[in-house]
Design a protein around this motif. Structure first.
Motif: not given
Ligand SMILES: Nc1ncnc2c1ncn2[C@@H]1O[C@H](COP(=O)(O)OP(=O)(O)OP(=O)(O)O)[C@@H](O)[C@H]1O
Ligand SMILES: [Mg+2]
Lengths: 252, 269
Positions: B90, B94, B140-141, B144
């Motif tokens: 993770k 990010e 990524p947004t 995550s």
């Protein structure tokens, strides 16, 4: 005496290094209400969750010995856990309706099992709700959220949800620990009525509840079974001093 | 206090953009800006329709690519892999959000553009290229925030469902997803915001022709690119027209956000 449908032989359970059940030997018979009592951390829940293999969800969980349901070693090869979990319906301490409507909650398990057709589901849901004495209370709002029900109603909903699966066993893990006396009474009443159709395993930290509803009771302590016997015997003349102390409230 | 100053800064920006952009819009008529096909600032022709459509296409494309892929990643990481692997992956995912957009654009130019040109045709600089790059940038947004919201679903929901004999996949689809829905939708809205606002990477791979693309392989210019490309030398009315572009971008983002918010609220049980 009716046949044994659950049989544990030297059954042991571990969470990683930690042993949570030690050499469990026990039989549960068809159509009995089997009570399990014992202090916190004695392994009552772990035993129930071993029976429907819910412990499998915890990494590092493993077992030794045998645990049979209807003659089949459930930790042996060829066991379908999904099918096993449908045969042993489980009610948890905190009612956990899914964030969906009352109808969908009851129909959920059956849907997952592939039951289709609105008519069949309607019937199944109504039937299950009747058996848990919830039908009258919710029949006009089956489509509203299950989360709006009271705690006692939610717990009966969870019971109904399991009945819709047509299981052979009903396992309850402290089902009334968060409920008021009236709701508790209703659940106990329901269990007595369900007894003719199901084998019921009731874990409770309320010894009086076991005394009220269980045919036979097992006393768990530190992952071991201290004593299993007819409930009257356990509560009137236990053969182990520790059982006596626990029942009298000297510990736990 | 901080919240207040953030709001007032936002307010000042809004007033500034509208103040600079509105006069020229009023002068030529809103209709010309919104539906005009020709962007020839030197001839005082300020049609923004190609850029509006460009922005919407590219953003839509980014979502089509980024959302399924991002959600799939989030599900695999939360439901079907160990906690340790998740704890390890993770932060790396990010970190991808911190890579400057120029780098994404550069990778697009070096790898993606030639690939599209050679295998699919067209100049390579295209709607498709921009969508793919933006789709990757919003991953990524989406991943995550979706992981966070899936992890926030009470453990008991999952157990309850599994104990009823649902398979893991059924549990994910029927229980985890609905329970995590608001967080997942938030992740998509944020991803969308990032996609529609992204400028640098898009300029590098989009080709930037101010015409309505006729296929996914045609070049495209977005509203943000329009501003960034021309603000450097624009003056007078041209400059104001670029602010008008900003006004329209602003309004579009508001509309999209409102729609997204409304749909997420309506479906809640
Ligand atoms: N997921 C888990 N991971 C590791 N250890 C656990 C886990 N769940 C339970 N245990 C441990 O297993 C032992 C038995 O717990 P269990 O929940 O079966 O007790 P219990 O008899 O049901 O107690 P209670 O009356 O509090 O519900 C405890 O020592 C507990 O710490
Ligand atoms: Mg317990």
């Amino acid at each position: 005496m009716s046949e044994a449908v659950v049989r544990a032989e030297n059954f042991r359970h571990f969470f990683g290094e930690r042993q949570t059940l030690r050499r469990i030997n026990l039989e549960i018979r068809r159509n009995e209400i089997f009570g399990i009592i014992g202090p916190a951390g004695s392994g009552k829940s772990t035993f129930l969750r071993a029976l429907n293999r819910l412990n499998d969800l915890v990494p590092g969980s493993r077992t030794e010995g045998t645990l049979e349901v209807c003659g089949q070693d459930i930790y042996g090869p060829g066991t379908s856990v999904v099918e096993l979990r449908r045969r042993l319906g489980m009610v948890f301490a905190t009612p956990i309706p899914l964030p969906r409507s009352i109808f969908e909650n009851v129909a959920f398990g059956a849907r997952m099992a592939g039951v289709k057709g609105r008519a069949r589901l309607n019937e199944l849901v109504a039937d299950s709700l009747r058996k848990t004495a919830l039908w009258e209370e919710v029949m006009d709002r089956l489509d509203s959220s299950a989360l709006k029900l009271s705690g006692g109603q939610q717990q009966r909903l969870c019971l109904a949800r399991i009945l819709a699966l047509k299981p052979e066993f009903i396992m309850l893990d402290e089902p009334t620990s968060g409920l008021d006396p009236i709701s508790t009474m209703k659940i106990e009443e329901t269990l007595r009525q369900l007894q003719s159709e199901f084998t019921i395993i009731l874990v409770t930290n309320n010894t009086k509840q076991a005394a009220r509803v269980a045919d036979r009771t097992a006393f768990f302590l530190n992952g071991e079974i201290v004593e299993v016997d007819r409930t009257e015997k356990i509560f009137s003349a236990p053969s182990d001093q520790r059982t006596n102390d626990y029942i009298l409230g000297k510990f736990g | 206090m901080i919240a207040f100053s953030a709001v007032s800064i936002l307010l000042i920006i809004t007033i500034f953009i509208f103040g600079e952009g509105m006069p020229v819009m009023v002068k030529y008529g809103l209709r010309k800006f919104l539906f005009g096909l020709d962007w020839f600032p030197l001839e005082r022709s300020y049609g923004l329709l190609p850029m509006i459509i460009g922005s919407l296409m590219v953003t839509g494309g980014a979502l089509v690519i980024g959302v399924p892929f991002g959600l799939a990643c989030a599900v695999v990481l939360t439901e079907f892999s160990s906690k340790r692997l998740r704890r390890f992956l993770k932060p790396i995912i990010e970190l991808l959000a911190g890579i400057p957009s120029v780098v994404y654009g550069f990778i697009g130019v070096v790898i993606l553009i030639p690939f599209i040109r050679d295998h699919l045709g067209g100049p390579g600089f295209s709607v498709l290229a921009s969508s793919v790059i933006l789709g990757i940038m919003i991953l990524p947004t989406i991943i995550s925030i979706s992981i966070d919201s899936l992890e926030a679903v009470p453990r008991t929901y999952r157990e309850g469902s599994i104990a009823l004999g649902a398979t893991r996949w059924q549990t994910t689809r029927m229980v985890m997803f609905p329970a995590a829905k608001s967080g997942i939708i938030a992740s998509i809205i944020l991803g969308m915001g990032r996609a529609i606002g992204e400028t640098m990477a898009v300029i590098m791979v989009a080709g930037n022709a101010a015409t309505i693309p006729r296929s996914l392989l045609d070049p495209v210019r977005t509203l943000t690119s329009n501003i960034a490309l021309e603000l450097g030398y624009a003056a007078g009315e041209h400059r104001q027209a670029l602010f008008a572009t900003g006004v329209i971008l602003f309004v579009i983002i508001m509309i999209l956000n409102t729609i997204a918010n409304m749909t997420s609220r309506k479906r809640r049980p």
